[in-house]
Enzyme design. Sequence first.
Site, PDB file in Angstrom:
ATOM      1  N   SER A 131     -30.252  33.291 -24.061  1.00 17.65           N
ATOM      2  CA  SER A 131     -31.532  32.578 -24.090  1.00 17.65           C
ATOM      3  C   SER A 131     -31.479  31.425 -25.083  1.00 17.65           C
ATOM      4  O   SER A 131     -30.818  31.521 -26.113  1.00 17.65           O
ATOM      5  CB  SER A 131     -32.675  33.513 -24.469  1.00 17.65           C
ATOM      6  OG  SER A 131     -33.868  32.756 -24.565  1.00 17.65           O
ATOM      7  N   LYS A 185     -32.379  40.871 -21.336  1.00 20.67           N
ATOM      8  CA  LYS A 185     -32.681  39.441 -21.153  1.00 20.67           C
ATOM      9  C   LYS A 185     -33.823  39.266 -20.147  1.00 20.67           C
ATOM     10  O   LYS A 185     -34.702  38.412 -20.320  1.00 20.67           O
ATOM     11  CB  LYS A 185     -31.422  38.700 -20.680  1.00 20.67           C
ATOM     12  CG  LYS A 185     -31.665  37.258 -20.217  1.00 20.67           C
ATOM     13  CD  LYS A 185     -32.128  36.389 -21.355  1.00 20.67           C
ATOM     14  CE  LYS A 185     -32.470  34.954 -21.100  1.00 20.67           C
ATOM     15  NZ  LYS A 185     -32.506  34.346 -19.832  1.00 20.67           N
ATOM     16  N   HIS A 188     -36.962  40.076 -21.906  1.00 17.22           N
ATOM     17  CA  HIS A 188     -37.234  38.945 -22.806  1.00 17.22           C
ATOM     18  C   HIS A 188     -38.008  37.872 -22.034  1.00 17.22           C
ATOM     19  O   HIS A 188     -39.022  37.349 -22.497  1.00 17.22           O
ATOM     20  CB  HIS A 188     -35.904  38.379 -23.347  1.00 17.22           C
ATOM     21  CG  HIS A 188     -35.999  37.003 -23.917  1.00 17.22           C
ATOM     22  ND1 HIS A 188     -36.114  35.871 -23.124  1.00 17.22           N
ATOM     23  CD2 HIS A 188     -36.029  36.553 -25.197  1.00 17.22           C
ATOM     24  CE1 HIS A 188     -36.207  34.804 -23.899  1.00 17.22           C
ATOM     25  NE2 HIS A 188     -36.145  35.198 -25.165  1.00 17.22           N
ATOM     26  N   ASN A 189     -37.526  37.555 -20.841  1.00 25.13           N
ATOM     27  CA  ASN A 189     -38.195  36.518 -20.050  1.00 25.13           C
ATOM     28  C   ASN A 189     -39.591  36.961 -19.613  1.00 25.13           C
ATOM     29  O   ASN A 189     -40.512  36.149 -19.560  1.00 25.13           O
ATOM     30  CB  ASN A 189     -37.355  36.152 -18.822  1.00 25.13           C
ATOM     31  CG  ASN A 189     -36.154  35.316 -19.191  1.00 25.13           C
ATOM     32  OD1 ASN A 189     -35.684  35.360 -20.317  1.00 25.13           O
ATOM     33  ND2 ASN A 189     -35.638  34.547 -18.255  1.00 25.13           N
ATOM     34  N   GLU A 192     -41.785  36.432 -22.394  1.00 24.78           N
ATOM     35  CA  GLU A 192     -41.971  34.970 -22.491  1.00 24.78           C
ATOM     36  C   GLU A 192     -43.101  34.507 -21.553  1.00 24.78           C
ATOM     37  O   GLU A 192     -43.949  33.696 -21.944  1.00 24.78           O
ATOM     38  CB  GLU A 192     -40.635  34.314 -22.129  1.00 24.78           C
ATOM     39  CG  GLU A 192     -40.609  32.815 -22.104  1.00 24.78           C
ATOM     40  CD  GLU A 192     -39.239  32.317 -21.604  1.00 24.78           C
ATOM     41  OE1 GLU A 192     -38.191  32.749 -22.129  1.00 24.78           O
ATOM     42  OE2 GLU A 192     -39.223  31.497 -20.664  1.00 24.78           O
TER      43      GLU A 192
HETATM   44  P1  NDP Z   1     -26.267  25.640 -12.511  1.00 29.20           P
HETATM   45  O1  NDP Z   1     -26.967  26.923 -12.362  1.00 29.20           O
HETATM   46  O2  NDP Z   1     -26.928  24.405 -12.060  1.00 29.20           O
HETATM   47  O3  NDP Z   1     -24.848  25.756 -11.766  1.00 29.20           O
HETATM   48  C1  NDP Z   1     -23.958  24.664 -11.710  1.00 29.20           C
HETATM   49  C2  NDP Z   1     -22.551  25.120 -12.010  1.00 29.20           C
HETATM   50  O4  NDP Z   1     -22.152  26.138 -11.093  1.00 29.20           O
HETATM   51  C3  NDP Z   1     -21.550  23.991 -11.860  1.00 29.20           C
HETATM   52  O5  NDP Z   1     -20.529  24.156 -12.805  1.00 29.20           O
HETATM   53  C4  NDP Z   1     -21.050  24.195 -10.445  1.00 29.20           C
HETATM   54  O6  NDP Z   1     -19.797  23.636 -10.196  1.00 29.20           O
HETATM   55  C5  NDP Z   1     -20.955  25.690 -10.412  1.00 29.20           C
HETATM   56  N1  NDP Z   1     -20.919  26.224  -9.061  1.00 29.20           N
HETATM   57  C6  NDP Z   1     -21.923  26.226  -8.161  1.00 29.20           C
HETATM   58  N2  NDP Z   1     -21.519  26.824  -7.032  1.00 29.20           N
HETATM   59  C7  NDP Z   1     -20.236  27.197  -7.222  1.00 29.20           C
HETATM   60  C8  NDP Z   1     -19.291  27.880  -6.451  1.00 29.20           C
HETATM   61  N3  NDP Z   1     -19.583  28.298  -5.222  1.00 29.20           N
HETATM   62  N4  NDP Z   1     -18.067  28.109  -6.979  1.00 29.20           N
HETATM   63  C9  NDP Z   1     -17.764  27.697  -8.217  1.00 29.20           C
HETATM   64  N5  NDP Z   1     -18.626  27.055  -9.025  1.00 29.20           N
HETATM   65  C10 NDP Z   1     -19.844  26.817  -8.528  1.00 29.20           C
HETATM   66  O7  NDP Z   1     -25.787  25.426 -14.033  1.00 29.20           O
HETATM   67  P2  NDP Z   1     -26.510  25.739 -15.424  1.00 29.20           P
HETATM   68  O8  NDP Z   1     -25.568  25.240 -16.451  1.00 29.20           O
HETATM   69  O9  NDP Z   1     -27.919  25.285 -15.453  1.00 29.20           O
HETATM   70  O10 NDP Z   1     -26.567  27.346 -15.480  1.00 29.20           O
HETATM   71  C11 NDP Z   1     -25.389  28.133 -15.411  1.00 29.20           C
HETATM   72  C12 NDP Z   1     -25.785  29.594 -15.426  1.00 29.20           C
HETATM   73  O11 NDP Z   1     -26.501  29.869 -16.643  1.00 29.20           O
HETATM   74  C13 NDP Z   1     -26.738  30.009 -14.297  1.00 29.20           C
HETATM   75  O12 NDP Z   1     -26.433  31.320 -13.907  1.00 29.20           O
HETATM   76  C14 NDP Z   1     -28.100  29.975 -14.952  1.00 29.20           C
HETATM   77  O13 NDP Z   1     -29.014  30.835 -14.312  1.00 29.20           O
HETATM   78  C15 NDP Z   1     -27.769  30.463 -16.350  1.00 29.20           C
HETATM   79  N6  NDP Z   1     -28.686  30.112 -17.407  1.00 29.20           N
HETATM   80  C16 NDP Z   1     -29.278  28.903 -17.427  1.00 29.20           C
HETATM   81  C17 NDP Z   1     -30.152  28.578 -18.453  1.00 29.20           C
HETATM   82  C18 NDP Z   1     -30.772  27.235 -18.494  1.00 29.20           C
HETATM   83  O14 NDP Z   1     -31.638  27.025 -19.365  1.00 29.20           O
HETATM   84  N7  NDP Z   1     -30.370  26.312 -17.625  1.00 29.20           N
HETATM   85  C19 NDP Z   1     -30.465  29.530 -19.539  1.00 29.20           C
HETATM   86  C20 NDP Z   1     -29.714  30.741 -19.468  1.00 29.20           C
HETATM   87  C21 NDP Z   1     -28.893  31.013 -18.425  1.00 29.20           C
HETATM   88  P3  NDP Z   1     -19.684  22.149  -9.570  1.00 29.20           P
HETATM   89  O15 NDP Z   1     -19.865  21.223 -10.722  1.00 29.20           O
HETATM   90  O16 NDP Z   1     -18.295  22.103  -9.048  1.00 29.20           O
HETATM   91  O17 NDP Z   1     -20.721  22.001  -8.527  1.00 29.20           O
END
Ligand code: NDP
Length: 484
Positions: A131, A185, A188-189, A192
């Site tokens: 988080s 987690k 937690h949400n 929130e």
């Molecule tokens: P996203 O959820 O937007 O995911 C994008 C990433 O996933 C890119 O690196 C992308 O690669 C990769 N990806 C998508 N599809 C595939 C696939 N089929 N195979 C391999 N790679 C893939 O990114 P975030 O950084 O926002 O979040 C990452 C994780 O963290 C998620 O699970 C999210 O729920 C979690 N999270 C997010 C928070 C936030 O505040 N954003 C907080 C806490 C957790 P490519 O560049 O090649 O498309």
Amino acid sequence: MSEAQANIGVVGLAAMGASLARNLAHKGNTVAVYNRHYSRTETLIDKHGDEGKFVPAKTLEEFVASLTKPRTAIIMVKAGEPTDDMINALADLMEPGDIIVDCGNAYYKDTMRREKAIRARGLHFVGCGVSGGEEGALKGPSMMPGGTKESWKTLGPILESISAKAEGEPCVTHIGSDGAGHFVKMVHNGIEYSDMQLIAESYDLMRRGLGMEPSEIGDLFEEWNKTELNSYLIEITAEVLHHVDKKTGKPFIDVVLDHAGMKGTGTWTVQTALSLGVPVTGIAEAVFARGLSSQTELRAEAAKQGLEGPSEVVPMPLEERQAFINDIREALYASKIVAYAQGFNEISEAAKEYGWDIDLAAVARIWRGGCIIRAQFLNRISEAFESGEANVSLLFAPYFKDAVETVQRSWRRVISRAISFGIPMPVFSSSLAYYDGLRSKRLPAALIQGQRDLFGAHTYQRVDEPGVFHTLWTEEGQEEIKQS
Ligand code: NDP
């Protein structure tokens, strides 16, 4: 093939993964980095390659080969199927004893399933809730890892170094086996959601009920942030309310559509609570409030229909108004205590259900920094669990019992006034209903049991005799029979 030199790796370099990789590098780790499309890896190295030691990999094979043993790989890709695909691809390339960590927002049952499958292959799987958003991932998030104790031995010191610190203590602890981390987690949400809705209800009451301007309310939240309500969410609320829209010069809050979005963790918290039989009424109402806000067609139709209700602004003498504002602050505090009591209750019931040994005091401690619900009063919560006073309910710990007793008159005044103003207070009022339900020696559930027995022969228990009873309602004299 790269030589094995990285002590940890990150797969998925979008906002979260790139920030986490940089955080790891800042703390002296050598970080292998891989992304499905290499362009993100290149961007990370171009922009931030000089911040620490990175080992960029073009293929997953190269990525795994660059890790020292036991290999530790953090996955930060899109939740759901992409995460499953990435776990399997990594497991195919890794060896027994290696550790796969999913730091994405996974549903705890998915984590349990994945842990079981990966454990069967001799590898460790850690579902780790994170988080704090992108900034937290970079500067120090609150982290909630599950998995085996053995994996924690390798992973623990690394996570401790990158996590947020509260009073010098790392905001990470080993939560419990398999899905425990992602479960905590999720809750937690849920808390929130409740916290945010309570703040929004306080704002609504002051805006519509007292006719105050957003900046005036923002000033109040700034003041409230110096009280027992001190928290990140109160702090950012003041900032949002002070913000002026550049285009129109109007308060920012007035140009934002009033449809609250959600990504699903609140819904999971409530669905899970329902299946565990734990009433998380504040969290549920907060989720439903977002739902109602987004029922745009229904709300537009209601506006057309002109549903009757009290007028909104009720002038109040200055002194009364000051007292009412103080009541709102106190009611917010009491409702917030209920939200945490319900959330912790859900965690402890899940711990029993799934055999997780969760230290609730430690959970409260790691939420003190880095995460969205970070708040000063989590110190008190952790003390209450540490001393055992909150073991049954947070509301029974003397500190919180006294706090609620002290403010409950204000709490009741606020809700009755809100009702007379016609301003909805779903979380304020459901929290008070929970408190009153909990303290009621006798609930009308006895009547429900009577109804159930009459229409469906569902039986009931008596207050004066053990056993299960059924009344023959259609018989003359309504004979009562004991069934066991
Ligand atoms: P996203 O959820 O937007 O995911 C994008 C990433 O996933 C890119 O690196 C992308 O690669 C990769 N990806 C998508 N599809 C595939 C696939 N089929 N195979 C391999 N790679 C893939 O990114 P975030 O950084 O926002 O979040 C990452 C994780 O963290 C998620 O699970 C999210 O729920 C979690 N999270 C997010 C928070 C936030 O505040 N954003 C907080 C806490 C957790 P490519 O560049 O090649 O498309």
